[in-house]
Design a protein around this motif. Structure first.
Motif, PDB file in Angstrom:
ATOM      1  N   LEU A  41       0.826  -1.209   0.000  1.00 54.52           N
ATOM      2  CA  LEU A  41       0.000   0.000   0.000  1.00 54.52           C
ATOM      3  C   LEU A  41       0.860   1.259   0.000  1.00 54.52           C
ATOM      4  CD1 LEU A  41      -2.835  -0.918   2.535  1.00 54.52           C
ATOM      5  CD2 LEU A  41      -3.032  -0.661   0.068  1.00 54.52           C
ATOM      6  N   THR A  44       2.595   1.708  -3.378  1.00 55.68           N
ATOM      7  CA  THR A  44       1.677   2.229  -4.396  1.00 55.68           C
ATOM      8  C   THR A  44       1.509   3.732  -4.231  1.00 55.68           C
ATOM      9  OG1 THR A  44       0.497   0.129  -4.432  1.00 55.68           O
ATOM     10  CG2 THR A  44      -0.647   2.031  -5.350  1.00 55.68           C
ATOM     11  N   ARG A  45       1.332   4.179  -2.986  1.00 54.21           N
ATOM     12  CA  ARG A  45       1.196   5.617  -2.724  1.00 54.21           C
ATOM     13  C   ARG A  45       2.457   6.368  -3.153  1.00 54.21           C
ATOM     14  NH1 ARG A  45       1.451   7.313   3.107  1.00 54.21           N
ATOM     15  NH2 ARG A  45       0.428   5.304   3.355  1.00 54.21           N
ATOM     16  N   ILE A  48       2.633   6.642  -7.003  1.00 56.46           N
ATOM     17  CA  ILE A  48       1.744   7.680  -7.541  1.00 56.46           C
ATOM     18  C   ILE A  48       2.344   9.057  -7.298  1.00 56.46           C
ATOM     19  CG2 ILE A  48      -0.532   8.751  -7.284  1.00 56.46           C
ATOM     20  CD1 ILE A  48      -1.587   5.913  -6.522  1.00 56.46           C
ATOM     21  N   VAL A  88      -6.153  10.329  -8.307  1.00 57.21           N
ATOM     22  CA  VAL A  88      -5.920   8.896  -8.108  1.00 57.21           C
ATOM     23  C   VAL A  88      -5.366   8.641  -6.707  1.00 57.21           C
ATOM     24  CG1 VAL A  88      -4.511   6.936  -8.869  1.00 57.21           C
ATOM     25  CG2 VAL A  88      -5.629   8.390 -10.557  1.00 57.21           C
ATOM     26  N   LEU A  89      -4.464   9.506  -6.258  1.00 60.09           N
ATOM     27  CA  LEU A  89      -3.912   9.373  -4.911  1.00 60.09           C
ATOM     28  C   LEU A  89      -4.999   9.514  -3.847  1.00 60.09           C
ATOM     29  CD1 LEU A  89      -1.386   9.092  -3.118  1.00 60.09           C
ATOM     30  CD2 LEU A  89      -1.199  11.585  -3.186  1.00 60.09           C
ATOM     31  N   THR A  90      -5.890  10.459  -4.030  1.00 60.32           N
ATOM     32  CA  THR A  90      -6.989  10.647  -3.082  1.00 60.32           C
ATOM     33  C   THR A  90      -7.901   9.426  -3.060  1.00 60.32           C
ATOM     34  OG1 THR A  90      -6.918  13.027  -3.447  1.00 60.32           O
ATOM     35  CG2 THR A  90      -8.939  12.129  -2.491  1.00 60.32           C
ATOM     36  N   HIS A  92      -7.055   6.374  -3.877  1.00 63.27           N
ATOM     37  CA  HIS A  92      -6.278   5.282  -3.277  1.00 63.27           C
ATOM     38  C   HIS A  92      -6.283   5.390  -1.752  1.00 63.27           C
ATOM     39  CE1 HIS A  92      -3.052   2.403  -2.649  1.00 63.27           C
ATOM     40  NE2 HIS A  92      -2.415   3.318  -1.935  1.00 63.27           N
ATOM     41  N   ALA A  93      -6.082   6.591  -1.244  1.00 61.87           N
ATOM     42  CA  ALA A  93      -6.032   6.782   0.214  1.00 61.87           C
ATOM     43  C   ALA A  93      -7.392   6.549   0.854  1.00 61.87           C
ATOM     44  CB  ALA A  93      -5.532   8.181   0.535  1.00 61.87           C
ATOM     45  N   ARG A  96      -8.803   2.442  -0.799  1.00 62.85           N
ATOM     46  CA  ARG A  96      -7.984   1.243  -0.723  1.00 62.85           C
ATOM     47  C   ARG A  96      -7.246   1.154   0.605  1.00 62.85           C
ATOM     48  NH1 ARG A  96      -3.104  -0.823  -4.042  1.00 62.85           N
ATOM     49  NH2 ARG A  96      -3.246  -3.025  -3.548  1.00 62.85           N
ATOM     50  N   GLU A  97      -6.644   2.257   1.045  1.00 61.49           N
ATOM     51  CA  GLU A  97      -5.912   2.228   2.306  1.00 61.49           C
ATOM     52  C   GLU A  97      -6.860   2.226   3.499  1.00 61.49           C
ATOM     53  OE1 GLU A  97      -2.839   5.112   2.734  1.00 61.49           O
ATOM     54  OE2 GLU A  97      -1.821   4.479   0.910  1.00 61.49           O
TER      55      GLU A  97
END
Length: 185
Positions: A41, A44-45, A48, A88-90, A92-93, A96-97
């Motif tokens: 995780l 991946t962050r 990005i 995409v980062l937002t 993901h956070a 997914r996280e």
């Protein structure tokens, strides 16, 4: 006394410090069982973020080499990609996280079975005194989840030192309750 053996002491009025200290203690308890931490995780962050920064650097370099009127299309492209990657980062956070601070793999000693994946996540609402810890385990057959909510005042003394033994017992109780759900052969 080594760095790991020192008691965890925080400003008990700083909610973020309290949550981080409890997250670190829960992580330490689980990793002391011999599980291996998975940094997927976080990687991946970081990937990005690195890609977004590379687009920003490309825009900066291109504008330096080719002054503004000439660099306009490249700047627009880089800015668009940067903001798309921030979106995409937002996502993901948030999706997914989801407050996950540890993903650990329990390896099969023989190596014939797939890894059992343990996930720890926590929540502590703003201006709230309660800390919620959720442990999830995923093995080859099913997913199990358990959680607890405790008042922070029960786990810290007056000086702001975490009562590690008490917290360790709570985390191990959660761990054992969810590990007991495994099928016996």
């Amino acid at each position: 006394m080594s760095e790991e053996d020192k008691p965890i002491k925080v400003d008990k009025w700083d909610q973020n410090a309290v949550r981080i200290a409890m997250d670190d203690a829960a992580k330490k308890v689980l990793l002391n069982l011999g599980y291996e931490e998975n940094f997927g995780l976080i990687d991946t962050r970081l990937g990005i973020c690195t890609t977004a920064v590379l687009f920003a650097l490309l825009a900066l370099l291109w504008d330096f080499l080719h002054p503004f009127p000439e660099s306009k299309p490249v700047l627009i492209l880089c800015v668009c990609f940067y903001f798309i990657l921030m979106g995409v980062l937002t996502l993901h956070a948030n999706f997914r996280e989801k407050n996950v601070f540890l993903v650990a793999h329990q390896k099969d000693p023989v190596g014939t079975e797939p890894d059992i994946v343990w996930t720890l996540s926590s929540a502590m609402a703003r201006y709230d005194k309660n800390y919620a810890l959720t442990i999830s385990v995923k093995d080859n057959t099913d997913n199990r989840t358990t959680s607890m909510t405790k008042c922070v005042g029960e786990l810290f003394d007056e000086s702001g030192t975490l009562l590690y033994e008490k917290f360790e017992q709570l985390v191990m109780g959660l761990h054992d309750s969810i590990a007991a759900g495994k099928k016996k052969r």
